[in-house]
Design a protein around this motif. Sequence first.
Motif, PDB file in Angstrom:
ATOM      1  N   LEU A 136      49.548   2.416  33.843  1.00 43.39           N
ATOM      2  CA  LEU A 136      48.788   2.290  35.078  1.00 43.39           C
ATOM      3  C   LEU A 136      48.831   3.581  35.890  1.00 43.39           C
ATOM      4  CD1 LEU A 136      47.067   0.398  36.726  1.00 43.39           C
ATOM      5  CD2 LEU A 136      49.128  -0.466  37.836  1.00 43.39           C
ATOM      6  N   LEU A 137      49.962   4.278  35.845  1.00 42.02           N
ATOM      7  CA  LEU A 137      50.059   5.566  36.525  1.00 42.02           C
ATOM      8  C   LEU A 137      49.107   6.589  35.911  1.00 42.02           C
ATOM      9  CD1 LEU A 137      53.878   6.044  37.210  1.00 42.02           C
ATOM     10  CD2 LEU A 137      52.050   6.106  38.899  1.00 42.02           C
ATOM     11  N   LEU A 138      49.058   6.627  34.588  1.00 39.36           N
ATOM     12  CA  LEU A 138      48.170   7.570  33.914  1.00 39.36           C
ATOM     13  C   LEU A 138      46.711   7.250  34.216  1.00 39.36           C
ATOM     14  CD1 LEU A 138      49.909   7.959  30.429  1.00 39.36           C
ATOM     15  CD2 LEU A 138      49.922   9.557  32.331  1.00 39.36           C
ATOM     16  N   ILE A 139      46.346   5.965  34.190  1.00 42.78           N
ATOM     17  CA  ILE A 139      44.972   5.575  34.494  1.00 42.78           C
ATOM     18  C   ILE A 139      44.626   5.922  35.941  1.00 42.78           C
ATOM     19  CG2 ILE A 139      43.422   3.599  34.745  1.00 42.78           C
ATOM     20  CD1 ILE A 139      44.847   2.327  32.354  1.00 42.78           C
ATOM     21  N   SER A 140      45.584   5.707  36.860  1.00 44.75           N
ATOM     22  CA  SER A 140      45.355   6.058  38.260  1.00 44.75           C
ATOM     23  C   SER A 140      45.133   7.555  38.422  1.00 44.75           C
ATOM     24  CB  SER A 140      46.537   5.599  39.117  1.00 44.75           C
ATOM     25  OG  SER A 140      46.679   4.196  39.104  1.00 44.75           O
ATOM     26  N   LEU A 141      45.931   8.345  37.727  1.00 43.17           N
ATOM     27  CA  LEU A 141      45.762   9.795  37.787  1.00 43.17           C
ATOM     28  C   LEU A 141      44.417  10.217  37.211  1.00 43.17           C
ATOM     29  CD1 LEU A 141      49.348  11.029  36.851  1.00 43.17           C
ATOM     30  CD2 LEU A 141      48.122  11.548  38.954  1.00 43.17           C
ATOM     31  N   VAL A 142      43.977   9.551  36.145  1.00 41.27           N
ATOM     32  CA  VAL A 142      42.661   9.858  35.567  1.00 41.27           C
ATOM     33  C   VAL A 142      41.564   9.656  36.605  1.00 41.27           C
ATOM     34  CG1 VAL A 142      40.929   9.043  33.929  1.00 41.27           C
ATOM     35  CG2 VAL A 142      43.267   9.445  33.157  1.00 41.27           C
ATOM     36  N   PHE A 143      41.585   8.511  37.294  1.00 43.04           N
ATOM     37  CA  PHE A 143      40.557   8.234  38.293  1.00 43.04           C
ATOM     38  C   PHE A 143      40.637   9.207  39.466  1.00 43.04           C
ATOM     39  CE2 PHE A 143      40.332   4.033  36.214  1.00 43.04           C
ATOM     40  CZ  PHE A 143      38.953   3.949  36.064  1.00 43.04           C
ATOM     41  N   VAL A 144      41.838   9.547  39.906  1.00 47.18           N
ATOM     42  CA  VAL A 144      41.987  10.500  41.004  1.00 47.18           C
ATOM     43  C   VAL A 144      41.416  11.856  40.608  1.00 47.18           C
ATOM     44  CG1 VAL A 144      43.683  11.833  42.322  1.00 47.18           C
ATOM     45  CG2 VAL A 144      43.947   9.366  42.097  1.00 47.18           C
ATOM     46  N   HIS A 145      41.736  12.310  39.400  1.00 49.00           N
ATOM     47  CA  HIS A 145      41.259  13.618  38.942  1.00 49.00           C
ATOM     48  C   HIS A 145      39.735  13.636  38.806  1.00 49.00           C
ATOM     49  CE1 HIS A 145      45.312  14.633  38.610  1.00 49.00           C
ATOM     50  NE2 HIS A 145      45.542  14.317  37.364  1.00 49.00           N
ATOM     51  N   LEU A 146      39.171  12.561  38.245  1.00 50.99           N
ATOM     52  CA  LEU A 146      37.717  12.522  38.068  1.00 50.99           C
ATOM     53  C   LEU A 146      36.996  12.453  39.412  1.00 50.99           C
ATOM     54  CD1 LEU A 146      37.339  10.184  34.960  1.00 50.99           C
ATOM     55  CD2 LEU A 146      37.028  12.671  35.063  1.00 50.99           C
ATOM     56  N   ILE A 147      37.534  11.685  40.358  1.00 50.05           N
ATOM     57  CA  ILE A 147      36.936  11.622  41.686  1.00 50.05           C
ATOM     58  C   ILE A 147      36.976  12.991  42.350  1.00 50.05           C
ATOM     59  CG2 ILE A 147      37.207  10.672  44.012  1.00 50.05           C
ATOM     60  CD1 ILE A 147      38.217   8.096  42.688  1.00 50.05           C
ATOM     61  N   LYS A 148      38.104  13.680  42.196  1.00 50.54           N
ATOM     62  CA  LYS A 148      38.242  15.026  42.777  1.00 50.54           C
ATOM     63  C   LYS A 148      37.129  15.941  42.286  1.00 50.54           C
ATOM     64  CE  LYS A 148      41.424  17.278  44.368  1.00 50.54           C
ATOM     65  NZ  LYS A 148      41.732  17.861  45.705  1.00 50.54           N
ATOM     66  N   ASN A 149      36.891  15.953  40.980  1.00 49.07           N
ATOM     67  CA  ASN A 149      35.925  16.889  40.419  1.00 49.07           C
ATOM     68  C   ASN A 149      34.482  16.413  40.528  1.00 49.07           C
ATOM     69  OD1 ASN A 149      37.316  19.310  38.873  1.00 49.07           O
ATOM     70  ND2 ASN A 149      38.645  17.542  38.626  1.00 49.07           N
ATOM     71  N   LEU A 150      34.256  15.120  40.303  1.00 51.30           N
ATOM     72  CA  LEU A 150      32.887  14.627  40.291  1.00 51.30           C
ATOM     73  C   LEU A 150      32.325  14.423  41.690  1.00 51.30           C
ATOM     74  CD1 LEU A 150      33.001  12.093  37.320  1.00 51.30           C
ATOM     75  CD2 LEU A 150      32.190  14.459  37.333  1.00 51.30           C
ATOM     76  N   VAL A 151      33.170  14.377  42.702  1.00 52.07           N
ATOM     77  CA  VAL A 151      32.685  14.236  44.076  1.00 52.07           C
ATOM     78  C   VAL A 151      32.841  15.552  44.833  1.00 52.07           C
ATOM     79  CG1 VAL A 151      32.974  13.035  46.272  1.00 52.07           C
ATOM     80  CG2 VAL A 151      33.167  11.756  44.131  1.00 52.07           C
ATOM     81  N   VAL A 152      34.078  16.031  44.944  1.00 57.74           N
ATOM     82  CA  VAL A 152      34.341  17.211  45.765  1.00 57.74           C
ATOM     83  C   VAL A 152      33.674  18.453  45.194  1.00 57.74           C
ATOM     84  CG1 VAL A 152      36.136  18.720  46.693  1.00 57.74           C
ATOM     85  CG2 VAL A 152      36.507  16.242  46.598  1.00 57.74           C
ATOM     86  N   ASN A 153      33.896  18.730  43.915  1.00 56.38           N
ATOM     87  CA  ASN A 153      33.361  19.974  43.350  1.00 56.38           C
ATOM     88  C   ASN A 153      31.847  19.942  43.194  1.00 56.38           C
ATOM     89  OD1 ASN A 153      35.834  21.195  43.262  1.00 56.38           O
ATOM     90  ND2 ASN A 153      36.266  20.659  41.152  1.00 56.38           N
ATOM     91  N   ILE A 154      31.273  18.769  42.939  1.00 56.96           N
ATOM     92  CA  ILE A 154      29.812  18.684  42.878  1.00 56.96           C
ATOM     93  C   ILE A 154      29.209  18.922  44.263  1.00 56.96           C
ATOM     94  CG2 ILE A 154      27.895  17.069  42.575  1.00 56.96           C
ATOM     95  CD1 ILE A 154      29.268  16.000  40.115  1.00 56.96           C
ATOM     96  N   LEU A 155      29.848  18.385  45.309  1.00 57.60           N
ATOM     97  CA  LEU A 155      29.373  18.652  46.672  1.00 57.60           C
ATOM     98  C   LEU A 155      29.496  20.136  47.004  1.00 57.60           C
ATOM     99  CD1 LEU A 155      30.728  15.608  48.724  1.00 57.60           C
ATOM    100  CD2 LEU A 155      28.343  16.158  48.208  1.00 57.60           C
ATOM    101  N   LYS A 156      30.554  20.777  46.518  1.00 54.51           N
ATOM    102  CA  LYS A 156      30.696  22.218  46.749  1.00 54.51           C
ATOM    103  C   LYS A 156      29.586  22.998  46.048  1.00 54.51           C
ATOM    104  CE  LYS A 156      35.692  22.508  47.550  1.00 54.51           C
ATOM    105  NZ  LYS A 156      36.971  23.106  47.079  1.00 54.51           N
ATOM    106  N   ILE A 157      29.222  22.557  44.844  1.00 51.67           N
ATOM    107  CA  ILE A 157      28.125  23.224  44.129  1.00 51.67           C
ATOM    108  C   ILE A 157      26.826  23.061  44.896  1.00 51.67           C
ATOM    109  CG2 ILE A 157      26.690  23.109  42.054  1.00 51.67           C
ATOM    110  CD1 ILE A 157      29.172  22.523  40.435  1.00 51.67           C
ATOM    111  N   VAL A 158      26.594  21.850  45.392  1.00 50.96           N
ATOM    112  CA  VAL A 158      25.382  21.594  46.177  1.00 50.96           C
ATOM    113  C   VAL A 158      25.351  22.484  47.415  1.00 50.96           C
ATOM    114  CG1 VAL A 158      24.180  19.869  47.572  1.00 50.96           C
ATOM    115  CG2 VAL A 158      25.105  19.237  45.330  1.00 50.96           C
ATOM    116  N   TYR A 159      26.478  22.569  48.088  1.00 54.83           N
ATOM    117  CA  TYR A 159      26.550  23.354  49.326  1.00 54.83           C
ATOM    118  C   TYR A 159      26.384  24.842  49.031  1.00 54.83           C
ATOM    119  CZ  TYR A 159      27.968  24.419  54.104  1.00 54.83           C
ATOM    120  OH  TYR A 159      27.982  24.846  55.399  1.00 54.83           O
ATOM    121  N   SER A 160      27.056  25.307  47.965  1.00 54.51           N
ATOM    122  CA  SER A 160      26.969  26.731  47.618  1.00 54.51           C
ATOM    123  C   SER A 160      25.591  27.113  47.105  1.00 54.51           C
ATOM    124  CB  SER A 160      28.027  27.073  46.567  1.00 54.51           C
ATOM    125  OG  SER A 160      29.327  26.843  47.066  1.00 54.51           O
ATOM    126  N   SER A 161      24.824  26.133  46.647  1.00 56.32           N
ATOM    127  CA  SER A 161      23.469  26.408  46.160  1.00 56.32           C
ATOM    128  C   SER A 161      22.472  26.609  47.296  1.00 56.32           C
ATOM    129  CB  SER A 161      22.999  25.262  45.262  1.00 56.32           C
ATOM    130  OG  SER A 161      23.861  25.116  44.154  1.00 56.32           O
TER     131      SER A 161
END
Length: 324
Positions: free
Chosen positions: A44-69
């Motif tokens: 459950l810890l590993l699955i939780s970390l997977v979701f946290v990592h994916l949310i970090k990249n698929l939300v935060v970094n995509i928004l940064k790409i949008v903003y930087s564009s």
Amino acid sequence: MKPSADALEIIACAILILVSIVGNTCLFYSTSKCITGGLQTSFLLLISLVFVHLIKNLVVNILKIVYSSGILLDSVGCKVLHFTAALTTSLAIWFMLHFALLYLRKLYQIVYPLSGAASLSEQKYSLKGIAALWVAGVAVYIPVLIYTRKPEHHQHSENDTGSLSTNRIYMECLTGFGNEQVELYYGKIFLVLIDILPLVILVFVCFWMALLLLEKKKMTYGDIWIGDDDSETEVLRGAKFSILLMLLITPLWVSHFILVYFLKDLAAYTFIPAVLTALSSGFSALSPFLLMLVNYKVKLVSFCGVKQEKSTPQPADVILSPYA
């Protein structure tokens, strides 16, 4: 032609998103293969970390790409960006501390077997603790979600320069609490402590695990060394990789914190946005590859630590050792 700060940030975000998707997908697949019975705490810890990592990249970094564009974020975009970035960072630290504590307990029981095995109630308590961390993380950062805004007067003006684009995402998406005391005690003290205190505890826990690993290495049984079984190998590997993950997440967080704190002095450097992105998302991109190795058996090539029967027949004249 020298690349701009926005271009460097887009490249950094794209690389981190790709690496994170590959690593976390593999980690989720390898972990799900191991779940045959009840959902153990480590899974459950590993699955939780997977979701946290994916949310970090698929939300935060995509928004940064949008903003930087060049696409400006509205107030909702600013809220989602700041809230998600802060939440995923804290959850990654908290889950890593939980992960390290789990393997510290297991390692301690191997070195000192008289301490007793984990009971079912302890298992249920650990699972409830993981759920509580999710709830606590959201609750802690609700004020950030509420008070983050984009000031109407802070639009792109004709005197915007390339150097200002380095930190405009921090200037145009502001978190203002409207009260100096709330700003000090919550925004500058509390939000820092909820990250730095778990990191300090994580360093201490990993140092303790290193001492236990040294003690385990010296252990003998009646002057005869007996090899580790699969469960002990998994615990020893989990402890070792917990130490490596601590050495990864702590410098990344501290470096990111220092750069953001002194951002005004470093705003003239075009590579700062890419560096900040790498520091904030580096752990979510690299840690899955280390976490996959916790249960990876080199000899059996299995993620789950389940022994596969070998069909190779033994010669009739071979005398097997009792310690084989």
